[in-house]
Design a protein around this motif. Structure first.
Motif, PDB file in Angstrom:
ATOM      1  N   VAL A   1       0.842  -1.198   0.000  1.00 50.15           N
ATOM      2  CA  VAL A   1       0.000   0.000   0.000  1.00 50.15           C
ATOM      3  C   VAL A   1       0.879   1.251   0.000  1.00 50.15           C
ATOM      4  O   VAL A   1       1.956   1.279   0.594  1.00 50.15           O
ATOM      5  CB  VAL A   1      -0.933   0.001   1.229  1.00 50.15           C
ATOM      6  N   ASN A   2       0.419   2.293  -0.708  1.00 50.08           N
ATOM      7  CA  ASN A   2       1.098   3.604  -0.771  1.00 50.08           C
ATOM      8  C   ASN A   2       2.532   3.481  -1.271  1.00 50.08           C
ATOM      9  O   ASN A   2       3.459   4.102  -0.740  1.00 50.08           O
ATOM     10  CB  ASN A   2       1.085   4.290   0.605  1.00 50.08           C
ATOM     11  N   ALA A   3       2.709   2.680  -2.297  1.00 49.04           N
ATOM     12  CA  ALA A   3       4.046   2.501  -2.878  1.00 49.04           C
ATOM     13  C   ALA A   3       3.894   2.205  -4.360  1.00 49.04           C
ATOM     14  O   ALA A   3       2.870   1.701  -4.823  1.00 49.04           O
ATOM     15  CB  ALA A   3       4.785   1.366  -2.179  1.00 49.04           C
ATOM     16  N   THR A   4       4.936   2.534  -5.094  1.00 49.20           N
ATOM     17  CA  THR A   4       5.009   2.184  -6.513  1.00 49.20           C
ATOM     18  C   THR A   4       5.859   0.933  -6.641  1.00 49.20           C
ATOM     19  O   THR A   4       6.981   0.884  -6.125  1.00 49.20           O
ATOM     20  CB  THR A   4       5.639   3.334  -7.324  1.00 49.20           C
ATOM     21  N   GLN A   5       5.330  -0.102  -7.288  1.00 51.03           N
ATOM     22  CA  GLN A   5       6.007  -1.391  -7.336  1.00 51.03           C
ATOM     23  C   GLN A   5       5.833  -2.035  -8.699  1.00 51.03           C
ATOM     24  O   GLN A   5       4.926  -1.686  -9.461  1.00 51.03           O
ATOM     25  CB  GLN A   5       5.466  -2.309  -6.235  1.00 51.03           C
ATOM     26  N   THR A   6       6.717  -2.984  -8.981  1.00 53.88           N
ATOM     27  CA  THR A   6       6.675  -3.704 -10.248  1.00 53.88           C
ATOM     28  C   THR A   6       6.489  -5.190  -9.956  1.00 53.88           C
ATOM     29  O   THR A   6       7.248  -5.774  -9.165  1.00 53.88           O
ATOM     30  CB  THR A   6       7.964  -3.486 -11.043  1.00 53.88           C
ATOM     31  N   ILE A   7       5.493  -5.788 -10.570  1.00 52.67           N
ATOM     32  CA  ILE A   7       5.215  -7.218 -10.396  1.00 52.67           C
ATOM     33  C   ILE A   7       5.129  -7.866 -11.771  1.00 52.67           C
ATOM     34  O   ILE A   7       4.254  -7.524 -12.584  1.00 52.67           O
ATOM     35  CB  ILE A   7       3.903  -7.454  -9.609  1.00 52.67           C
ATOM     36  N   TYR A   8       6.054  -8.794 -12.033  1.00 56.72           N
ATOM     37  CA  TYR A   8       6.035  -9.546 -13.284  1.00 56.72           C
ATOM     38  C   TYR A   8       5.302 -10.868 -13.045  1.00 56.72           C
ATOM     39  O   TYR A   8       5.527 -11.551 -12.033  1.00 56.72           O
ATOM     40  CB  TYR A   8       7.450  -9.814 -13.775  1.00 56.72           C
ATOM     41  N   ILE A   9       4.440 -11.221 -13.974  1.00 60.01           N
ATOM     42  CA  ILE A   9       3.579 -12.380 -13.799  1.00 60.01           C
ATOM     43  C   ILE A   9       3.776 -13.358 -14.957  1.00 60.01           C
ATOM     44  O   ILE A   9       3.864 -12.951 -16.123  1.00 60.01           O
ATOM     45  CB  ILE A   9       2.095 -11.966 -13.729  1.00 60.01           C
ATOM     46  N   LYS A  10       3.828 -14.660 -14.609  1.00 54.02           N
ATOM     47  CA  LYS A  10       3.827 -15.717 -15.615  1.00 54.02           C
ATOM     48  C   LYS A  10       2.601 -16.587 -15.382  1.00 54.02           C
ATOM     49  O   LYS A  10       2.382 -17.092 -14.274  1.00 54.02           O
ATOM     50  CB  LYS A  10       5.104 -16.547 -15.544  1.00 54.02           C
ATOM     51  N   LEU A  11       1.782 -16.723 -16.407  1.00 54.16           N
ATOM     52  CA  LEU A  11       0.561 -17.513 -16.310  1.00 54.16           C
ATOM     53  C   LEU A  11       0.750 -18.869 -16.979  1.00 54.16           C
ATOM     54  O   LEU A  11       1.407 -18.976 -18.026  1.00 54.16           O
ATOM     55  CB  LEU A  11      -0.617 -16.772 -16.948  1.00 54.16           C
ATOM     56  N   GLN A  12       0.104 -19.872 -16.375  1.00 55.41           N
ATOM     57  CA  GLN A  12       0.191 -21.230 -16.904  1.00 55.41           C
ATOM     58  C   GLN A  12      -1.038 -21.544 -17.736  1.00 55.41           C
ATOM     59  O   GLN A  12      -2.167 -21.302 -17.312  1.00 55.41           O
ATOM     60  CB  GLN A  12       0.310 -22.230 -15.756  1.00 55.41           C
ATOM     61  N   SER A  13      -0.824 -22.089 -18.911  1.00 61.60           N
ATOM     62  CA  SER A  13      -1.919 -22.432 -19.803  1.00 61.60           C
ATOM     63  C   SER A  13      -2.738 -23.572 -19.219  1.00 61.60           C
ATOM     64  O   SER A  13      -2.202 -24.495 -18.598  1.00 61.60           O
ATOM     65  CB  SER A  13      -1.374 -22.834 -21.184  1.00 61.60           C
ATOM     66  N   THR A  14      -4.058 -23.508 -19.399  1.00 58.22           N
ATOM     67  CA  THR A  14      -4.946 -24.570 -18.911  1.00 58.22           C
ATOM     68  C   THR A  14      -5.222 -25.611 -19.973  1.00 58.22           C
ATOM     69  O   THR A  14      -5.950 -26.565 -19.742  1.00 58.22           O
ATOM     70  CB  THR A  14      -6.278 -23.972 -18.444  1.00 58.22           C
ATOM     71  N   THR A  15      -4.680 -25.428 -21.163  1.00 52.46           N
ATOM     72  CA  THR A  15      -4.907 -26.373 -22.259  1.00 52.46           C
ATOM     73  C   THR A  15      -3.608 -27.077 -22.597  1.00 52.46           C
ATOM     74  O   THR A  15      -2.522 -26.518 -22.501  1.00 52.46           O
ATOM     75  CB  THR A  15      -5.438 -25.648 -23.514  1.00 52.46           C
ATOM     76  N   GLN A  16      -3.738 -28.323 -22.988  1.00 50.21           N
ATOM     77  CA  GLN A  16      -2.575 -29.120 -23.369  1.00 50.21           C
ATOM     78  C   GLN A  16      -2.596 -29.263 -24.868  1.00 50.21           C
ATOM     79  O   GLN A  16      -3.544 -29.767 -25.455  1.00 50.21           O
ATOM     80  CB  GLN A  16      -2.642 -30.503 -22.716  1.00 50.21           C
ATOM     81  N   ASN A  17      -1.524 -28.804 -25.520  1.00 49.68           N
ATOM     82  CA  ASN A  17      -1.420 -28.902 -26.967  1.00 49.68           C
ATOM     83  C   ASN A  17      -0.745 -30.226 -27.308  1.00 49.68           C
ATOM     84  O   ASN A  17       0.411 -30.454 -26.982  1.00 49.68           O
ATOM     85  CB  ASN A  17      -0.602 -27.729 -27.515  1.00 49.68           C
ATOM     86  N   LEU A  18      -1.496 -31.157 -27.927  1.00 51.73           N
ATOM     87  CA  LEU A  18      -0.986 -32.491 -28.235  1.00 51.73           C
ATOM     88  C   LEU A  18       0.274 -32.427 -29.063  1.00 51.73           C
ATOM     89  O   LEU A  18       1.210 -33.202 -28.867  1.00 51.73           O
ATOM     90  CB  LEU A  18      -2.066 -33.310 -28.955  1.00 51.73           C
ATOM     91  N   SER A  19       0.326 -31.487 -30.006  1.00 50.85           N
ATOM     92  CA  SER A  19       1.499 -31.386 -30.864  1.00 50.85           C
ATOM     93  C   SER A  19       2.744 -31.045 -30.055  1.00 50.85           C
ATOM     94  O   SER A  19       3.857 -31.436 -30.391  1.00 50.85           O
ATOM     95  CB  SER A  19       1.285 -30.320 -31.943  1.00 50.85           C
ATOM     96  N   GLU A  20       2.555 -30.348 -28.935  1.00 47.96           N
ATOM     97  CA  GLU A  20       3.697 -29.979 -28.110  1.00 47.96           C
ATOM     98  C   GLU A  20       4.195 -31.176 -27.311  1.00 47.96           C
ATOM     99  O   GLU A  20       5.365 -31.238 -26.923  1.00 47.96           O
ATOM    100  CB  GLU A  20       3.323 -28.835 -27.162  1.00 47.96           C
ATOM    101  N   VAL A  21       3.287 -32.124 -27.035  1.00 46.54           N
ATOM    102  CA  VAL A  21       3.690 -33.320 -26.288  1.00 46.54           C
ATOM    103  C   VAL A  21       4.446 -34.288 -27.183  1.00 46.54           C
ATOM    104  O   VAL A  21       5.503 -34.814 -26.838  1.00 46.54           O
ATOM    105  CB  VAL A  21       2.451 -34.012 -25.678  1.00 46.54           C
ATOM    106  N   VAL A  22       3.928 -34.511 -28.361  1.00 52.22           N
ATOM    107  CA  VAL A  22       4.517 -35.484 -29.280  1.00 52.22           C
ATOM    108  C   VAL A  22       5.759 -34.938 -29.945  1.00 52.22           C
ATOM    109  O   VAL A  22       6.776 -35.613 -30.063  1.00 52.22           O
ATOM    110  CB  VAL A  22       3.475 -35.902 -30.328  1.00 52.22           C
ATOM    111  N   VAL A  23       5.671 -33.696 -30.379  1.00 55.11           N
ATOM    112  CA  VAL A  23       6.762 -33.077 -31.102  1.00 55.11           C
ATOM    113  C   VAL A  23       7.054 -31.737 -30.451  1.00 55.11           C
ATOM    114  O   VAL A  23       6.154 -31.057 -29.981  1.00 55.11           O
ATOM    115  CB  VAL A  23       6.389 -32.862 -32.589  1.00 55.11           C
ATOM    116  N   LYS A  24       8.295 -31.361 -30.421  1.00 56.88           N
ATOM    117  CA  LYS A  24       8.623 -29.997 -30.004  1.00 56.88           C
ATOM    118  C   LYS A  24       8.236 -29.094 -31.152  1.00 56.88           C
ATOM    119  O   LYS A  24       9.049 -28.723 -31.990  1.00 56.88           O
ATOM    120  CB  LYS A  24      10.100 -29.880 -29.655  1.00 56.88           C
ATOM    121  N   GLY A  25       6.961 -28.820 -31.201  1.00 60.08           N
ATOM    122  CA  GLY A  25       6.361 -28.276 -32.410  1.00 60.08           C
ATOM    123  C   GLY A  25       6.635 -26.818 -32.657  1.00 60.08           C
ATOM    124  O   GLY A  25       7.199 -26.106 -31.854  1.00 60.08           O
TER     125      GLY A  25
END
Length: 864
Positions: free
Chosen positions: A102-126
């Motif tokens: 509170v009452n401060a200037t701050q920087t927050i970097y966020i990484k979000l995780q995908s909720t979907t699984q891409n089959l092509s990414e599992v089988v092949v480094k697509g």
């Protein structure tokens, strides 16, 4: 009175900053003044590290929130909230919550995780999936919006009318304690009693300018026309230093009404491709972000961003109704970080549409905020411009009395609109001014009484406008105090003029100059009687002027907005010592109106005496022998008619800047030369026609076209013919022929055209490294057709002066009898944001002596 201007937009932009001139004396900031909670950062994919656009960023348990931009960047300002958490959510990703301080200037970097699984990414480094329009549901949806937009836009109605209330405000942004305590503000700390927090940036800001407008708007479909009757207009008064009306007009041009259903949206004098233009699937990427209820209507939240981040396009999202209308119910958009746009650090456009009693969607919310910043960095100070419009009293498809559409101008100023009292504004405002807004008027009045502010504005005015203001009179322009040329050598000049404070009806202007080589005095004296209600330095003009001038000039040099004895134009290429001493007596009556129609009646008595190596020579009965005339006298009456619908100006101290719009400017001038009246030597008629028009061709920029034609009836020597506009300076002149020599071509009938196309970086923006420089491409073609009748050709009429010759007796003046004179150039603009360089090629008449086929010319041009 001559005009003085390096470039019209230079002064317009600088004048906007000059209003807030004191703000830049403090440099960059180091912290935020006051207690503010601000969180900023970047959101990216946990696996690919690619930025995630349009992520929702909100304070848990509140309605406070923002949306990340196309690059995943966000800035959230939090108010009236204690310790808590921020939630980051996006379709296809797991939501994340983070605590903030509170009452401060701050920087927050966020990484979000995908909720979907891409089959092509599992089988092949697509491969990374490539964006495409085909089989893209978001593109299918936007095509439906485009298909139905003509039904949803308000212009589809036969009639509409409403009342509009608009506020336009300018704030200084990023105020901190160190800046506030600077010595320069010692005598007017009171301005900091009116600090606010800018919604756009979340930073502390200082409001300094406010303009309010109330108007009734009327529209009919057939014939299509819209009129705005301005019932009241009120703005901060700074007439002592700036053209308030002109600056208001310029701000209106920058903050034009945004109609998202238009194919192109005009802002900041630029054209942006609308996200619902038929071309939008080609220039934008679209993605479906969410499905939600808005105003009890099921909508799809559709995100969009330009494929090329440097193009003039928007980034944002819109809510599209999932019914048969496919109407836009809400839109929020800005510009990409890397757009090829100068001085704009951030932009926000928000609009909402609600059904009226007739169930047709009309605007209910309309707000634009733009942060201007010279350096576009996080900690530097800038100016925030905000335009907020509210609407009420909608009446749709109700016939409107045709008398409302009779005026020529689009915006009609109702009588007393500029002098409405407090009682009017109490009733007219759709919402009351906040305390901060109300204080702007009082603060502006107070600050003008502070000596430090007066001194700053005086110095800034001297540097930018060329005059030193002493209240009742001014000295200047300073750029003409010293110059030089081959005839006069070293030249000194000093001049000045009176202002309305001395006499609002009578204005006097004079200057005196001396050439140390020709040892001759020159000068000007003029008196103007003001017949209008406002100063002669304000639009519209209505005056009667008497003047006398004794001056030297180059025949065929007609500089746009620049005085001929400007020091910078003392540097020229080639030989230019053929001049004339002119003694001119003039009487001019000028009448302008806001309808766009203006006219001038003039009388001119001109005596020309050859100067330098120029001489007025007539043939004798002996071949090869010529006699010299001392001078040439002409007496002329003229009538000038000009039609410029919806034209507005920024009126400066000694110049007038047209604020270019989409409307044409048409001019006609007729002159009658009378012999044997006040020693006039010749009878003649001279008619010239001229037209200017800007054509907006988004997304490939715009084209400026100027066409002109003229004809002279009668027998006259070449100094009274059309001596075509040449330019031997190194400055690029827009409406002169930059590789033509002075006195090179004359005609008694001619037609010319100037075509300049500005691509605004359309090609450079697509070159990976080059686009970072934000350069802009320009191409130009100039063509001149002309002819000279035998009666005005000294080769066939020996009673006339022979054309100018060089030291060897070779003619230097020609007629255009071998086709048109052609000149083309390729230019690069926006170099360091203020400079333009052109490579000019002369295409015809290359065999004439002392001509250059190629040349490089430069021009200062500050632009958005």
């Amino acid at each position: 009175m001559k005009n003085y201007l390096y470039n019209c937009r230079i002064t317009s932009i600088v004048s906007l900053y000059l209003l807030l001139g004191l703000v830049f004396l403090g440099g960059s900031t180091t912290g935020v003044y006051g207690q503010t909670t601000q969180v900023k950062g970047r959101i990216s994919d946990q696996k690919t590290n690619e930025p995630i656009p349009f992520v929702n960023v909100s304070v848990v348990g509140t309605t406070q929130g923002v949306q990340a931009d196309v690059n995943g960047n966000y800035t959230l300002t939090i108010s009236n909230v204690g310790a808590g958490k921020i939630q980051f959510s996006s379709v296809g990703y797991r939501s994340v919550q983070k605590a903030f301080k509170v009452n401060a200037t701050q920087t927050i970097y966020i990484k979000l995780q995908s909720t979907t699984q891409n089959l092509s990414e599992v089988v092949v480094k697509g491969k990374k999936e490539k964006y495409r329009n085909k089989d893209n549901p978001a593109v299918t949806l936007i095509r439906k919006v485009i298909e139905h937009k003509d039904d949803n836009r308000k212009e589809s109605l036969d009639f509409y009318q409403y009342e509009k209330y608009e506020k336009l405000q300018l704030d200084l942004s990023n105020i901190d304690e160190a800046y506030k305590n600077k010595k320069i503000f010692k005598n007017f700390q009171f301005i900091f009693d009116n600090l606010d927090t800018a919604k756009l940036t979340g930073k502390v800001s200082l409001p300094l300018y406010l303009k309010e407008t109330v108007a009734d708007v009327y529209y009919r479909k057939n014939p299509k026309e819209e009129k705005s009757y301005i019932k009241g207009e009120k703005k901060v008064g700074l007439e002592q230093f700036l053209d308030n009306d002109g600056m208001g007009a310029y701000l209106n041009r920058m903050y034009e009404e945004v109609n998202i259903y238009d194919n192109n949206i005009s802002l900041l004098s630029q054209q942006f491709i609308s996200p619902i233009s038929p071309l939008s699937p080609t220039f934008y990427r679209f993605v479906i972000l969410d499905t939600l209820q808005f105003q009890q209507i099921k909508c799809i939240k559709l995100g969009f961003s330009p494929r090329n981040q440097a193009d003039f396009a928007f980034v944002g999202n819109m809510l599209v109704a999932l019914d048969s209308s496919y109407a836009v119910r809400q839109i929020s958009m800005g510009v990409p970080k890397n757009i090829n746009l100068n001085f704009v650090a951030d932009m926000s456009i928000e609009q909402e549409f609600q059904p009226t009693e007739q169930q047709f969607l009309m605007l209910s919310k309309d707000e634009i905020s733009i942060e201007f910043n010279l350096f576009k960095t996080e900690n530097s100070r800038g100016v925030i411009g905000k335009r907020a419009v509210s609407y009420r009293n909608y009446r749709l498809n109700t016939p409107i009395n045709q008398s409302y559409f009779k005026p020529i101008q689009k915006n009609v100023l109702v009588e007393n609109a500029l002098s409405q009292g407090d009682d009017f504004w109490e009733k007219a405002r759709h919402s009351q001014l906040s305390k901060v807004e109300s204080n702007i008027y009082a603060m502006a009045d107070s600050i003008q009484q502070v000596p430090a502010f007066k001194r700053f504005m005086t110095v800034a005015g001297l540097l930018m406008f060329g005059y030193h203001d002493f209240g009742k009179f001014e000295i200047g322009p300073v750029n003409t105090f010293y110059s030089f040329n081959p005839v006069e050598g070293f030249r000194l000049r000093l001049g000045g003029r009176t202002m309305a404070k001395l006499n609002p009806r009578l204005y006097f202007e004079t200057y005196l100059a001396y050439g140390f080589k020709d040892e001759r005095w020159k000068g000007y004296a003029g008196v103007t009687y003001n017949l209008g209600k406002n100063s002669i330095y304000q639009f519209p003009n209505h005056y009667l002027r008497f003047s006398y001038q004794d001056e030297v000039r180059i025949p065929g040099q007609e500089l746009q907005f620049v005085q001929e004895d400007n020091f910078l134009l003392s540097f020229k290429r080639g030989v230019n010592d053929k001049m004339t001493y002119n003694k001119i007596v003039r009487v001019d009556y000028r009448k302008e109106s806001r309808s766009g129609i203006s006219y001038e009646l003039g009388f001119k008595h001109l005596t020309q005496e050859a100067a330098g190596s120029l001489s007025f020579e007539r043939a004798t009965d002996t071949e090869g022998l010529y006699i010299k005339d001392k001078d040439l006298t002409s007496t002329e009456f003229s009538f000038n008619l000009r039609f410029a619908p919806n034209e507005q100006f920024y009126q400066g101290k000694n110049y007038r800047i047209p604020i270019i719009n989409k409307y044409p400017i048409l001019q006609a001038r007729y002159s009658l030369g009378v012999a044997n009246f006040l020693k006039g030597d010749y009878n003649y008629h001279n008619l010239t026609l001229r037209a200017n028009k800007r054509f907006f061709l988004s997304p490939i920029g715009f084209t400026d076209v100027t066409a002109e034609a003229g004809k002279i009836w009668g027998t006259v020597p070449y100094p009274l013919l059309m001596i075509h506009r040449a330019n031997q300076s190194y400055s690029y002149q827009l409406e002169s022929y930059n590789l033509m020599n002075f006195l090179e071509f004359v005609s008694d009938q001619y037609a010319g055209i100037f075509v300049d196309h500005y691509f605004n970086g359309f090609f450079f923006n697509k070159i990976p490294l080059l686009k970072k420089l934000k350069l802009r491409e320009i191409i130009t073609i100039k063509a001149l057709y002309g002819s000279l009748s035998d009666r005005n050709n000294p080769a066939y009429n020996e009673s006339l002066y022979r054309f100018a010759v060089d030291e060897q007796g070779r003619s230097l003046t020609y007629q255009l009898n071998n086709g048109p004179y052609l000149e083309a150039s390729v230019g690069i603009g926006n170099i360091l944001k203020f400079f333009r360089v052109d490579l000019v090629k002369r295409l015809t008449y290359l065999d004439n002596p002392n001509v250059s086929e190629y040349g490089i010319r430069g021009r200062f041009k500050l632009d958005f």
